[in-house]
Design a protein around this motif. Structure first.
Motif, PDB file in Angstrom:
ATOM      1  N   TRP A 203       1.394  -3.890  -4.901  1.00  0.00           N
ATOM      2  CA  TRP A 203       0.220  -3.520  -5.627  1.00  0.00           C
ATOM      3  C   TRP A 203       0.169  -4.080  -6.932  1.00  0.00           C
ATOM      4  CZ3 TRP A 203      -3.660  -0.163  -4.639  1.00  0.00           C
ATOM      5  CH2 TRP A 203      -3.419   0.352  -3.407  1.00  0.00           C
ATOM      6  N   GLY A 204      -0.799  -4.992  -7.145  1.00  0.00           N
ATOM      7  CA  GLY A 204      -1.028  -5.839  -8.593  1.00  0.00           C
ATOM      8  C   GLY A 204      -1.744  -4.790  -9.427  1.00  0.00           C
ATOM      9  N   SER A 206      -3.804  -4.546 -12.775  1.00  0.00           N
ATOM     10  CA  SER A 206      -4.675  -5.481 -13.462  1.00  0.00           C
ATOM     11  C   SER A 206      -6.106  -4.732 -13.895  1.00  0.00           C
ATOM     12  CB  SER A 206      -5.246  -6.598 -12.366  1.00  0.00           C
ATOM     13  OG  SER A 206      -6.728  -6.928 -12.933  1.00  0.00           O
ATOM     14  N   GLY A 209      -8.401  -3.880 -11.310  1.00  0.00           N
ATOM     15  CA  GLY A 209      -7.753  -3.374 -10.013  1.00  0.00           C
ATOM     16  C   GLY A 209      -8.748  -2.752  -9.327  1.00  0.00           C
ATOM     17  N   LEU A 238      -4.151 -11.603  -7.045  1.00  0.00           N
ATOM     18  CA  LEU A 238      -4.888 -10.552  -7.163  1.00  0.00           C
ATOM     19  C   LEU A 238      -5.693 -10.721  -5.636  1.00  0.00           C
ATOM     20  CD1 LEU A 238      -6.371 -10.517 -10.627  1.00  0.00           C
ATOM     21  CD2 LEU A 238      -4.882  -9.127  -9.926  1.00  0.00           C
ATOM     22  N   ARG A 242      -3.304  -5.844  -2.750  1.00  0.00           N
ATOM     23  CA  ARG A 242      -3.845  -4.821  -3.200  1.00  0.00           C
ATOM     24  C   ARG A 242      -3.972  -4.618  -4.691  1.00  0.00           C
ATOM     25  NH1 ARG A 242      -2.816   0.125   0.964  1.00  0.00           N
ATOM     26  NH2 ARG A 242      -2.560  -0.937   2.888  1.00  0.00           N
ATOM     27  N   THR A 243      -4.895  -4.010  -5.319  1.00  0.00           N
ATOM     28  CA  THR A 243      -4.674  -4.161  -6.889  1.00  0.00           C
ATOM     29  C   THR A 243      -5.212  -2.754  -7.318  1.00  0.00           C
ATOM     30  OG1 THR A 243      -7.082  -4.729  -6.959  1.00  0.00           O
ATOM     31  CG2 THR A 243      -5.272  -6.496  -7.106  1.00  0.00           C
ATOM     32  N   ARG A 245      -5.781  -0.339 -11.308  1.00  0.00           N
ATOM     33  CA  ARG A 245      -5.892  -0.336 -12.451  1.00  0.00           C
ATOM     34  C   ARG A 245      -5.817   0.889 -13.215  1.00  0.00           C
ATOM     35  NH1 ARG A 245     -10.635   0.923 -10.046  1.00  0.00           N
ATOM     36  NH2 ARG A 245     -11.466   2.904 -10.686  1.00  0.00           N
TER      37      ARG A 245
END
Lengths: 276, 276
Positions: A203-204, A206, A209, A238, A242-243, A245
């Motif tokens: 999981w990034g 950002s 996201g 990214l 997956r991203t 926020r």
């Protein structure tokens, strides 16, 4: 059982050469050594977790009036670790500045590339952090502190991230750099692909996201990926994973990366049942 | 419409006397002035929110090669605010150190005690922070940054907290000290009792808090109270009001107060429907 303290009267005494000008040494990271400063960090260095992670104390240098106050901490070191005491004048002449509060230890790092072995010994259910381009020592120290607070099993740092064993990062982490297992040195994409191959959901984090961090589902293994302050995670990362926020007011500079890591870790640790 | 830039060739020019030795000035806070450094902070100083909060620019000093890059920001200041430009040599001789990246402004504070008027103009539904004994400039700056990110309506600081208008706190806050309304100066207990009288539910954040921050119910008005790093909130405050904790692993140093404020604000802002 601690060693019997040895008094040092000459700043040039070769037994304390490792403590000379530690502010400069901080910038070099050479010789496989690091500086632990303050009672909180010294205590962590003497604990079994630090030993398991491959860190060992080489020697300890104390301001003379601090000796009695740290007796219980010294007892956690083997008597093969020399303990030196010095007056304020000698101490300042050695260390070169007066920010250390009179408690210093010289530690030795384990060999640097522990990525493979660290991945092998992660528990079946794991929560880890992965840092890409984290170059600020304060932020890296804070991130380790958060990793410890929320029970992360390890921290992986890419080759462009700074060494968490810099003096200031260790201090800001309140010693967590020594207790939370970490490795550093792979290219970001390679590091994340290895984690994915080990069964981690990547999981990034950002501001852009796709979902809120509160919507990250609990799974067996989760890796939370953090990018550098300002730039954030690069596009190729990214778009590969997956991203998520952290919901916040629009139109502002995003949260500090250390604070963001704390919020995301808190939310994931809750979901995984690691704290509560 | 910005003023026409004026070139300064003499570090002793009285028109830029306010920028002399700003590292020392940082420690004094005298004269009702403050230093804003960097483009991000300068941009905030030029926005309407800063003006509403009573902050005004007195003058701007730029390194000559930064002028074109900040033209759009300068346009947000009235032409009564003088803009000075200087060479690197003159700039460094004036400011006394080279951490400012060539963009400085001298700002003027509004009168200090705005507690009563600030409480009067809070919206019917409000989320505010209250700080007791927050003496670290970095932490205070980070807390303001979090307050802005999660839409807090104001920050109240007690008499023992540091002035958030110190240069470093403003910088760490990425300018949020100028955009989030604040007041400072009451005794902690008096400050909190006034907030309670204004209909605020008072929640003290503490590792020993009675409930998890995720269990704080959304109400019309919430004040989140933060204590100093290390000591935490004093006993008389913890026993007078409700308390919440951030769930974390036992046996560790608690989270950094700025990170803790971010996690608690995130959770409360979610509950109050302020972000999502």
């Amino acid at each position: 059982m601690a060693a019997t303290p040895v008094r040092i009267d000459d700043p040039a005494d070769p037994r304390i050469a490792g403590f000379v000008s530690i502010r400069e040494r901080d910038l070099t990271g050479r010789d496989g050594l690091f500086i632990a400063e303050g009672t909180v960090v010294l205590r962590v260095l003497g604990q079994p977790a630090a030993l398991v992670n491959g860190f060992a104390a080489e020697s300890i240098l104390l301001l003379e009036n601090r000796l009695s106050g740290v007796a219980d901490i010294l007892a956690s070191f083997p008597n093969t670790v020399p303990v030196y005491v010095a007056s304020q004048a000698v101490f300042d002449a050695v260390a070169g500045f007066n920010m250390h509060r009179g408690v210093l230890a010289l530690g030795r790092k384990p060999p640097l590339d522990r990525t493979a072995s660290l991945m092998d010994r992660l528990p079946e259910k794991s929560l880890v952090l992965a840092g890409c381009g984290l170059s600020n020592h304060d932020n890296v120290g804070s991130i380790f502190r958060n990793a410890a607070a929320f029970g992360a099993d390890a921290v992986f740092l890419d080759e462009t991230s700074c060494d968490p064993l810099y003096r200031k990062a260790i201090r800001v982490s309140v010693g967590s750099v020594l207790s939370v297992p970490f490795s550093r040195g792979l290219a970001a994409q390679v590091m994340l692909e290895r984690l994915a191959a080990e069964g981690f959901e990547i999981w990034g984090l950002s501001p852009r996201g796709a979902v809120s961090v509160s919507a990250i589902p609990a799974t067996r293994r989760i890796a939370l990926v953090l990018g550098t302050e300002g730039e954030g995670l690069p596009e190729n990362i990214l778009s590969s994973f997956r991203t998520a926020r952290i919901p916040q007011r629009p139109g502002l500079d995003s949260l500090n990366v250390a604070t963001a890591s704390g919020i995301a870790l808190y939310q994931i640790a809750l979901a995984m049942g690691r704290v509560g």
